[in-house]
Scaffold this motif. Structure first.
Motif, mmCIF file in Angstrom:
data_model
loop_
_atom_site.group_PDB
_atom_site.id
_atom_site.type_symbol
_atom_site.label_atom_id
_atom_site.label_comp_id
_atom_site.label_asym_id
_atom_site.label_seq_id
_atom_site.Cartn_x
_atom_site.Cartn_y
_atom_site.Cartn_z
ATOM 1 N N LEU A 1 -3.594 -8.430 0.531
ATOM 2 C CA LEU A 1 -4.282 -7.163 0.252
ATOM 3 C C LEU A 1 -3.331 -6.124 -0.336
ATOM 4 N N LYS B 1 -2.761 -5.809 -4.393
ATOM 5 C CA LYS B 1 -3.658 -5.118 -5.330
ATOM 6 C C LYS B 1 -3.589 -3.624 -5.028
ATOM 7 N N ASN C 1 -6.016 -1.317 -4.816
ATOM 8 C CA ASN C 1 -7.018 -0.735 -3.916
ATOM 9 C C ASN C 1 -7.080 -1.511 -2.600
ATOM 10 N N SER C 2 -6.039 -1.312 -1.792
ATOM 11 C CA SER C 2 -5.949 -2.089 -0.561
ATOM 12 C C SER C 2 -6.650 -1.373 0.581
ATOM 13 N N GLY C 3 -7.723 -0.667 0.265
ATOM 14 C CA GLY C 3 -8.504 -0.046 1.323
ATOM 15 C C GLY C 3 -8.019 1.347 1.668
ATOM 16 N N SER C 4 -7.085 1.853 0.913
ATOM 17 C CA SER C 4 -6.541 3.216 1.035
ATOM 18 C C SER C 4 -5.997 3.514 2.427
ATOM 19 N N VAL C 5 -5.744 2.465 3.218
ATOM 20 C CA VAL C 5 -5.116 2.677 4.524
ATOM 21 C C VAL C 5 -3.681 2.189 4.451
ATOM 22 N N TRP C 6 -3.528 1.004 3.862
ATOM 23 C CA TRP C 6 -2.194 0.440 3.732
ATOM 24 C C TRP C 6 -1.644 0.796 2.356
ATOM 25 N N GLY D 1 -9.976 -10.094 10.526
ATOM 26 C CA GLY D 1 -9.690 -10.193 9.100
ATOM 27 C C GLY D 1 -10.791 -10.985 8.436
ATOM 28 N N MET D 2 -10.719 -11.065 7.097
ATOM 29 C CA MET D 2 -11.735 -11.795 6.323
ATOM 30 C C MET D 2 -11.033 -12.534 5.196
ATOM 31 N N TYR E 1 -10.144 -12.165 0.390
ATOM 32 C CA TYR E 1 -9.005 -11.398 -0.120
ATOM 33 C C TYR E 1 -8.677 -11.687 -1.583
ATOM 34 N N GLN F 1 -14.709 -9.119 -6.297
ATOM 35 C CA GLN F 1 -15.816 -8.451 -5.604
ATOM 36 C C GLN F 1 -16.131 -9.283 -4.357
ATOM 37 N N PRO F 2 -16.055 -8.704 -3.162
ATOM 38 C CA PRO F 2 -16.343 -9.499 -1.968
ATOM 39 C C PRO F 2 -17.779 -10.025 -2.002
#
Lengths: 350, 350
Positions: free
Chosen positions: B65, B68, B70-75, B260-261, B265, B269-270
């Motif tokens: 993750l 890339k 746009n790793s969820g804006s947390v990490w 996790g999923m 990853y 697009q998921p």
């Protein structure tokens, strides 16, 4: 209790019949008005049945789910050729059950017809009518929608003062209360609805902001505008694209209470939700719930809500339609957003 | 603490560099082996930096993750041209920080290189090596995967004796422990994995049953076969199609802990998840979590797990690769399921 009289009162009983399982949006023609010419108002001796005269009937989104065979294997779907079943307010005409007597007002599952025979008292509440509030309120703010909003917000959402709350279908039977409860808690609340009239209504009810999702070309942009710092609590009534958009705006340790997903009920295959990794990134909790699990807390809820109603601190908007024969249109209207507030059908005044 | 000597030790420092942001499955060629010819082993006077010699590096799915933007804006995503960052076990070579001294063994975020300069002690644990267990265990069963399984199962899943538990990616670093914890609790446990070898391994570890998801033409049928009465707890490591299938088998008041999923990853697009209405029908709770939130309970976890290891009641399977230069292949292998058990890269033995 049956009074043992020999003469049996027989009346005509108008009914709304569910024709057959459907796909897509429900139509009025999926239901038919018929009449049972030989409805007995007396409970047979030895039976624990209760015969009621229906006064108010509730139109609820979940009823669409009972119009297909695969209703999630939890609820029993409707039986083709039988009356629609829903929540109603009724008056006991005759009773073989020791807990219910002639003249009692009850709230619970009943048929879409003038008179019903209730064979189970599960989930049947005796109404102690606080006569300074309308009886119809026991179908809305003082009934299942009220308890749903109460349990869903205070219990499932674990709200804290100052949090950012988003409610979809916010002018609906449940949503309008969730927003007002969130304001009482000191939260910042935004609601979405499907017409400008409803948006204005939400603002009058005290929502900090509201938007018409049908006029927003980009749900993400609308949510970003309303929640620049993100969403702590999402009270989910619609599902699908809205849920997918909201997920991207959830804050760390956010909570999503899933009350329903009305946007999905008419689809053969529900829409895919793609942004579930947010659940991990933001450690989000998504919790589905049923009001039936909270029935034991109904009287606690009444004690909570009645003072707010009397003080005018919580308001409730109802959309009341007169006449059983207008029930099908009212029910169908839920799915086009025709109703403004809690949709009720009046069968009889008393 | 820096010893103030004037001569600065300088060494060659082999490194694994992240080249640039990627889409799709990661490849070895997305990383490069380089060498810093001028690595200083002394901390400058007045600095609180810590210089460490890396011993073991951990290969973890979340690292994809960070490849890339746009790793969820947390990490924080990786910086192109810089070393890969991950969890490692290292030995302190020099320290300007009062809490860490030369010779200390530490567990925490470090670089994929022979030596690293650590500028923050956040999430950095001093290892009190219980010398009757392998040091590499502090990267797995005694490290973040262990704490993840412990917090995720006992805290997030709220398990009860006799419940039905499903674990995906069940032979992985976390999954293998979740299954064993569930057995300790008296649950019925089934795991899914991607090879027959892993399926056999799960049975040896005490899982009641296991299946190879790659050889099941119909995930629903596989779940129905393994859980005729449904699933109380799903420990989610993979997402996508597996989650969608599992949702249909959840029991009332079921819980899904989302760790996790991994199946998602490498997708631009998921995949869409369609069966979310189950959350309402079955009043399911879905809860995402991060091991970092449980760092304060790390010593409690060690007290819990060490006796089980010593008594042989909990086992741990590691997949150990020798040499920093083999790190990229080991990391990439996570996404094809090449590893059996916790994937570790040995950089140096001491």
């Amino acid at each position: 209790m049956a009074d043992g009289s020999d003469k049996e009162a027989v009346v005509r009983n108008k009914q709304v019949i569910f024709k057959d399982y459907i796909s897509g949006f429900p139509k009025e023609s999926d239901m038919a008005i018929t009449c049972d010419e030989n409805m007995k108002l007396k409970v047979p001796a030895g039976s624990k049945d209760i015969v009621v005269k229906n006064l108010y009937l509730s139109c609820d989104p979940y009823m669409r789910l009972l119009m297909k065979t695969n209703s999630g294997s939890v609820w029993n779907p409707y039986t083709p050729g039988s009356t629609i079943i829903g929540v109603g307010i009724a008056k006991v005409v005759d009773s073989g059950h020791p807990d219910f007597r002639q003249g009692d007002l009850v709230l619970g599952k009943t048929g879409w017809e003038e008179y019903s025979v209730l064979k189970s008292t599960q989930g049947l509440f005796k109404i102690q009518h606080a006569t300074d509030v309308p009886l119809s309120y026991y179908m809305g703010i003082l009934g299942m929608p009220g308890l749903t909003a109460y349990a869903g917000f205070y219990d499932v959402c674990s709200p804290k003062k100052g949090e950012f709350v988003f409610v979809s279908a916010a002018s609906g039977a449940v949503g309008q209360l969730v927003g007002q409860f969130a304001k009482l808690m000191g939260c910042f609340v935004v609601g979405s609805a499907g017409t400008q009239e409803k948006v204005e209504l939400l603002k009058k009810l005290g929502f900090d902001d509201a938007f018409n999702y049908k006029e927003e070309p980009d749900l993400n942009a609308a949510l970003k505008r309303c929640f620049p710092e993100g969403i702590d609590i999402y009270f989910e009534n619609v599902g699908g694209k809205m849920l997918d958009a909201v997920l991207l705006h959830m804050r760390v340790h956010g909570r999503i209470a899933v009350c329903g997903m009305i946007s999905q009920y008419n689809l053969a295959q529900p829409e895919g939700v793609h942004n579930l990794m947010t659940i991990v990134y933001k450690r989000v909790r998504i919790q589905g719930f049923f009001v039936a699990d909270y029935h034991p807390r109904y009287s606690e809820f009444l004690d909570f809500i009645l003072p707010y109603i009397r003080e005018g601190k919580v308001k409730y908007v109802e959309d009341i339609v007169e006449g059983l024969e207008n029930g099908p249109a009212a029910l169908v209207g839920l799915f086009s957003g025709r109703n403004v507030g809690k949709q009720i059908v009046v069968v009889a005044k008393e």
